[in-house]
Design a protein around this motif. Structure first.
Motif, PDB file in Angstrom:
ATOM      1  N   ILE C  47       1.545  87.432  -0.201  1.00  0.00           N
ATOM      2  CA  ILE C  47       0.511  86.389  -0.235  1.00  0.00           C
ATOM      3  C   ILE C  47      -0.366  86.551  -1.469  1.00  0.00           C
ATOM      4  O   ILE C  47      -0.695  85.568  -2.154  1.00  0.00           O
ATOM      5  CB  ILE C  47      -0.332  86.432   1.068  1.00  0.00           C
ATOM      6  CG1 ILE C  47       0.518  85.956   2.252  1.00  0.00           C
ATOM      7  CG2 ILE C  47      -1.584  85.582   0.926  1.00  0.00           C
ATOM      8  CD1 ILE C  47      -0.159  86.074   3.611  1.00  0.00           C
ATOM      9  N   LEU C  51      -0.879  83.804  -4.375  1.00  0.00           N
ATOM     10  CA  LEU C  51      -2.177  83.282  -4.790  1.00  0.00           C
ATOM     11  C   LEU C  51      -2.354  83.432  -6.297  1.00  0.00           C
ATOM     12  O   LEU C  51      -2.853  82.532  -6.970  1.00  0.00           O
ATOM     13  CB  LEU C  51      -3.312  84.014  -4.070  1.00  0.00           C
ATOM     14  CG  LEU C  51      -3.542  83.640  -2.606  1.00  0.00           C
ATOM     15  CD1 LEU C  51      -4.683  84.476  -2.030  1.00  0.00           C
ATOM     16  CD2 LEU C  51      -3.879  82.150  -2.468  1.00  0.00           C
ATOM     17  N   VAL C  56       0.967  78.008  -3.755  1.00  0.00           N
ATOM     18  CA  VAL C  56       0.351  77.780  -2.461  1.00  0.00           C
ATOM     19  C   VAL C  56       0.980  76.591  -1.765  1.00  0.00           C
ATOM     20  O   VAL C  56       1.380  75.646  -2.428  1.00  0.00           O
ATOM     21  CB  VAL C  56      -1.173  77.546  -2.593  1.00  0.00           C
ATOM     22  CG1 VAL C  56      -1.855  78.836  -2.974  1.00  0.00           C
ATOM     23  CG2 VAL C  56      -1.482  76.433  -3.559  1.00  0.00           C
ATOM     24  N   PRO C  57       1.061  76.546  -0.422  1.00  0.00           N
ATOM     25  CA  PRO C  57       0.716  77.681   0.429  1.00  0.00           C
ATOM     26  C   PRO C  57       1.726  78.810   0.264  1.00  0.00           C
ATOM     27  O   PRO C  57       2.904  78.531   0.019  1.00  0.00           O
ATOM     28  CB  PRO C  57       0.776  77.094   1.843  1.00  0.00           C
ATOM     29  CG  PRO C  57       1.732  75.954   1.739  1.00  0.00           C
ATOM     30  CD  PRO C  57       1.556  75.404   0.356  1.00  0.00           C
ATOM     31  N   PRO C  58       1.275  80.076   0.391  1.00  0.00           N
ATOM     32  CA  PRO C  58       2.192  81.206   0.228  1.00  0.00           C
ATOM     33  C   PRO C  58       3.371  81.114   1.187  1.00  0.00           C
ATOM     34  O   PRO C  58       3.234  80.628   2.309  1.00  0.00           O
ATOM     35  CB  PRO C  58       1.306  82.408   0.577  1.00  0.00           C
ATOM     36  CG  PRO C  58      -0.079  81.948   0.300  1.00  0.00           C
ATOM     37  CD  PRO C  58      -0.092  80.495   0.676  1.00  0.00           C
ATOM     38  N   ILE C  61       3.070  82.265   4.935  1.00  0.00           N
ATOM     39  CA  ILE C  61       2.488  81.490   6.028  1.00  0.00           C
ATOM     40  C   ILE C  61       3.170  80.135   6.162  1.00  0.00           C
ATOM     41  O   ILE C  61       3.054  79.487   7.189  1.00  0.00           O
ATOM     42  CB  ILE C  61       0.960  81.325   5.910  1.00  0.00           C
ATOM     43  CG1 ILE C  61       0.585  80.520   4.674  1.00  0.00           C
ATOM     44  CG2 ILE C  61       0.246  82.672   5.906  1.00  0.00           C
ATOM     45  CD1 ILE C  61      -0.875  80.102   4.716  1.00  0.00           C
ATOM     46  N   GLY C  62       3.906  79.708   5.142  1.00  0.00           N
ATOM     47  CA  GLY C  62       4.589  78.428   5.243  1.00  0.00           C
ATOM     48  C   GLY C  62       5.935  78.519   5.947  1.00  0.00           C
ATOM     49  O   GLY C  62       6.455  77.522   6.451  1.00  0.00           O
ATOM     50  N   TRP C  64       8.071  80.034   8.990  1.00  0.00           N
ATOM     51  CA  TRP C  64       7.838  80.638  10.304  1.00  0.00           C
ATOM     52  C   TRP C  64       8.592  81.949  10.493  1.00  0.00           C
ATOM     53  O   TRP C  64       8.215  82.772  11.315  1.00  0.00           O
ATOM     54  CB  TRP C  64       8.211  79.664  11.422  1.00  0.00           C
ATOM     55  CG  TRP C  64       9.657  79.237  11.392  1.00  0.00           C
ATOM     56  CD1 TRP C  64      10.171  78.176  10.719  1.00  0.00           C
ATOM     57  CD2 TRP C  64      10.756  79.884  12.033  1.00  0.00           C
ATOM     58  NE1 TRP C  64      11.527  78.124  10.898  1.00  0.00           N
ATOM     59  CE2 TRP C  64      11.918  79.140  11.708  1.00  0.00           C
ATOM     60  CE3 TRP C  64      10.888  80.992  12.859  1.00  0.00           C
ATOM     61  CZ2 TRP C  64      13.190  79.488  12.171  1.00  0.00           C
ATOM     62  CZ3 TRP C  64      12.154  81.356  13.310  1.00  0.00           C
ATOM     63  CH2 TRP C  64      13.282  80.598  12.968  1.00  0.00           C
TER      64      TRP C  64
END
Lengths: 213, 213, 213
Positions: C47, C51, C56-58, C61-62, C64
């Protein structure tokens, strides 16, 4: 002019990196830890500012000179800890200079990326104090800037001068010089006279539960 | 409607900022440290979310009202620590309200920026708990949300309701209200009944080497 | 090929997440804290890299699958702490594998986003060590990677191989394999032989003021 700003910026990075490396040696980190804390103290403020204004990749990792300045500071401290320790009072003056340069250049960069006045002041201050804060967190201490001495307020004053100058549409060079001089002067006075900010008295000083109460 | 959300958001920021300022006073930070912890507790969750979805500069530093709400909370706590301390139980109710508002508004903002369902739930939760986590790290403590009480789970529940509603294409206002009510209700119940999450028993509770083993 | 990299990446995330969950159990965090530390240790490095390069989004977290890998590692540790504890030596080999994969894939991703050579090496290293560093900070400890063992240097070596290969325009697959093998081999040797980096001797080992001096 451009060259002068870059030179000051690199000096600031170098001196801040010394402070990180000193903290690392004092906490008995190995040489890799010394280099990481040197880089962190020298660059985390600028990196945080760049992330917050969307200037990626941050200058500190995209430009090899900042990396080199940090690594040299780390190696110098690792092998010459006693010497650096002996000249620490003189270094505090360079540290004040670094703070002044970072606060002013950080504010200018934030303004250049379209930050609003209040945001630009905060980002200039973060550029100046962010590296030292992360340095302290990494060695498990409450950031010294939050609990002792007048340090951040000097950065805040310098950044405010730059933003006010911008709002009043004054030419940038004299404003930047005045902002940096104010920050530098305030910090030197604080060092010489031992100026500190007020502290409130808690009811239960050693409470450990931090959840609002 | 817009105004209501903004008002709730500012109330949440203010109450969270009180919790940061209280922690700062308890750890004997100076007034600058109190203001920094107030700002951090009130805004770091939203700033983290904004960085992760690419919404720079983050709303919390671009909009002066969040800064003002945080600074006022910091000053009120610095000068009125005893009063804030006395009404802390009442403040926990506002804190639960702030959590609910942040979890729901954070999830909605993440969805608006195109986050996938799981990411949106995580980002809503981070909006709610991120400020308190960084507050605790800055005063050298393990984040309370990781070790005690049912707090993050309430945010997770509220965020999940919002995402499920979005997936089922239900209108956003009732879904947001239900999500916030669920989060608020869960947190109030946890406070009243002392609900806690289970803890595992380590073999060697005071091991200090953290490297996998 | 694509599938192989993804599989290795998920294995790395899973093993790193185990280390986070173990640290959480040892510090008596509740189950939510265990899951947060699992996710942090498994994903914070990637992450941070994302950043810093503006991705983004990293991915963590994008996508699952990274969340699931972390949550499963957290639950396995929470309910099977004793078993994980018993096989910890075998896990260190997987941890070395995770480090190798992360260092190489992190460097390649940074290069793909246009990072300069030095930046790409630093970002590859951060991908490998960032998760463990944040894990340690969250449980109130100085990051182990800064004070013990040869760990980051292995990541640095692997990342450097990838960047040198890119500069020399060698095909990416063999270069990636060599970089990962070098990192993995160095780390295994360090584990077996107890290799450590040198530490400097401070003058006053228990000084508490961290402000440059």
């Amino acid at each position: 002019m451009e060259t002068l700003v870059l030179a000051l910026d690199l000096i600031g990075t170098f001196v801040f990196a010394l402070s990180g490396a000193m903290a690392a040696v004092r906490h008995r980190l190995d040489i890799f830890g010394v280099l990481v804390l040197a880089f962190t103290a020298g660059n985390a403020g600028g990196i945080t500012r760049d992330l917050l204004i969307g200037a990626v990749p941050p200058a500190a990792i995209g430009d090899w000179r900042y990396v080199v300045a940090s690594v040299v500071a780390g190696l110098v401290t690792f092998w010459g800890y006693r010497t650096i320790h002996r000249i620490r009072d003189a270094l505090l003056i360079f540290d004040a200079l670094g703070l002044a340069v970072f606060a002013v250049s950080g504010t200018l960069k934030a303004l250049a990326f379209g930050a609003q006045p209040i945001a630009a002041v905060l980002l200039g201050m973060v550029t100046g104090i962010g590296g030292g804060m992360l340095r302290d967190v990494l060695v498990g201490q409450i950031p010294t800037v939050l609990r002792a001495e007048l340090y951040a307020v000097a950065a805040l004053a310098g950044a405010s001068v730059v933003v006010i100058g911008q709002v009043l549409e004054i030419r940038v060079v004299p404003v930047a010089v005045i902002g940096a001089a104010l920050c530098f002067g305030l910090r030197l006075m604080a060092l010489r006279r031992g100026w500190e900010l007020p502290v409130a008295r808690p009811i239960e000083p050693d409470a450990t539960d931090d959840h609002l109460t």
